[in-house]
Design an enzyme around this catalytic site. Structure first.
Site, PDB file in Angstrom:
ATOM      1  N   ILE A  52       0.809  -1.224   0.000  1.00  0.00           N
ATOM      2  CA  ILE A  52       0.000   0.000   0.000  1.00  0.00           C
ATOM      3  C   ILE A  52       0.841   1.273   0.000  1.00  0.00           C
ATOM      4  O   ILE A  52       0.285   2.371  -0.059  1.00  0.00           O
ATOM      5  CB  ILE A  52      -0.965   0.052   1.203  1.00  0.00           C
ATOM      6  CG1 ILE A  52      -0.186  -0.001   2.522  1.00  0.00           C
ATOM      7  CG2 ILE A  52      -2.012  -1.028   1.099  1.00  0.00           C
ATOM      8  CD1 ILE A  52      -1.018   0.410   3.726  1.00  0.00           C
ATOM      9  N   TYR A  53       2.150   1.180   0.061  1.00  0.00           N
ATOM     10  CA  TYR A  53       2.969   2.398   0.037  1.00  0.00           C
ATOM     11  C   TYR A  53       2.804   3.096  -1.307  1.00  0.00           C
ATOM     12  O   TYR A  53       3.116   2.537  -2.364  1.00  0.00           O
ATOM     13  CB  TYR A  53       4.444   2.080   0.277  1.00  0.00           C
ATOM     14  CG  TYR A  53       4.771   1.619   1.689  1.00  0.00           C
ATOM     15  CD1 TYR A  53       3.827   1.696   2.726  1.00  0.00           C
ATOM     16  CD2 TYR A  53       6.021   1.111   2.006  1.00  0.00           C
ATOM     17  CE1 TYR A  53       4.127   1.286   4.009  1.00  0.00           C
ATOM     18  CE2 TYR A  53       6.332   0.692   3.300  1.00  0.00           C
ATOM     19  CZ  TYR A  53       5.383   0.777   4.294  1.00  0.00           C
ATOM     20  OH  TYR A  53       5.695   0.357   5.563  1.00  0.00           O
ATOM     21  N   ALA A  54       2.284   4.317  -1.248  1.00  0.00           N
ATOM     22  CA  ALA A  54       2.029   5.105  -2.457  1.00  0.00           C
ATOM     23  C   ALA A  54       1.204   4.310  -3.456  1.00  0.00           C
ATOM     24  O   ALA A  54       1.429   4.384  -4.665  1.00  0.00           O
ATOM     25  CB  ALA A  54       3.328   5.584  -3.092  1.00  0.00           C
TER      26      ALA A  54
END
Length: 320
Positions: A52-54
């Site tokens: 889910i990072y960026a």
């Protein structure tokens, strides 16, 4: 950089991990490349991401760098799944279907055929833990994952997962720093009992322990950004201020930075394998890498232990 075994497993990792939460938001691909090269050149091996990072861009950036800049075999590649990425039945959560779908997505974005460490980002109360762990079993037995870990599990959750899958869970990633020692009540003892290594995230108290917020909020800091202001504000309290001042005093006495003092303290806590250090740019990362040379004197460590101590009552201190 020294290496340490990850829990009681045979996997050895650098005693500092490179976090990539800001990649794709505050950190562009060029700066990410500079960070990765600096980290590997310093002897670092463990690089941590999440699906889910960026919105997946963090993994895509990391994958492109592994293809063109740093050999895949030089990296212990870690990422996480469970948090919701998209709508739909398999867009998030810890069901078997959602996890295996997330795994395929991470492998695709990273451009690799396996992960060295795959971590459950959070406990999912809506899914039986046996089903969740069966996805880890499948991922490991098929060779798509070498080792499995968890993140943000409380003590009973960690102990439950470890008891159901002895030797399968090798690490737990939790917030742990001089400003956040709550995990010492239950998580740290559970991890120690089951031979699970600790990977502290936010080891610098979400940036507060660097001392940069002592007199205000720098315009170029995370605390000044709309995305991360609330994240940093969590640790801007009166108690935190007292601890930061103690760290700054120790740093002055040792002729080093508050960042190095705070990082050396958490790095050498019992059970800790590798603090996960995130940086906006290479300059910030260089400060963290410099902490590798620092070992805190016993007196300073004791003083920091005291000023940041938390209350352990019943049943953690039973019997008395």
């Amino acid at each position: 950089m020294e290496s340490r075994p990850l829990g009681t497993s045979g996997l050895k990792v650098s005693r500092m991990a490179l976090g990539t939460m800001s990649w794709g938001t505050l950190t562009d691909s060029e700066e990410a490349a500079n960070q990765l090269v600096a980290f590997v050149d310093a002897g670092g091996t463990l690089v941590d991401s999440a699906d889910i990072y960026a919105e997946g861009e963090g993994e895509r950036i990391l994958g492109s760098l592994l293809a063109d800049l740093v050999p895949r075999e030089d990296i212990v590649l870690a990422t996480k799944a469970v948090a919701r990425r998209t709508e739909g039945p398999f867009g998030g959560g810890a069901s078997r279907g959602a996890l295996l779908s997330a795994l395929e997505g991470s492998l695709r974005r990273l451009g690799v055929d396996h992960l060295d460490l795959w971590q459950l980002h959070a406990w999912d109360h809506t899914v039986p833990i046996e089903e969740t762990l069966s996805a880890l079993d499948f991922a490991v037995t098929t060779g798509k994952v070498r080792y499995a870990g968890v993140a943000n599990y409380c003590g009973w959750q960690l102990a439950t997962a470890a008891a159901l899958r002895p030797h399968r869970i090798v690490s737990t990633q939790v917030e742990y720093s001089l400003l956040e020692r709550g995990v010492e009540r239950e998580v740290v003892p559970a991890a120690s009992h089951h031979g699970i290594g600790l990977l502290p995230w936010a080891p610098l108290g979400r940036g507060v322990l660097t001392g940069k917020y002592r007199t205000g909020t720098p315009a170029d800091s995370r605390g000044a950004s709309a995305t991360y202001a609330g994240y940093v504000e969590h640790h801007r309290t009166e108690r935190a201020s007292r601890i930061v001042e103690a760290v700054a005093t120790a740093a002055d006495g040792l002729g080093t930075s508050p960042l190095a003092v705070a990082l050396a303290w958490i790095r050498d806590r019992p059970g800790v394998v590798a603090p996960v250090v995130g940086a906006r740019d290479t300059g910030q990362l260089s400060g963290s890498l410099a902490a590798e040379e620092l070992t805190l004197p016993i007196a300073i460590r004791a003083a920091l232990d005291d000023v940041s101590s938390i209350e352990l009552g019943y049943p953690e201190r039973w019997p008395r």
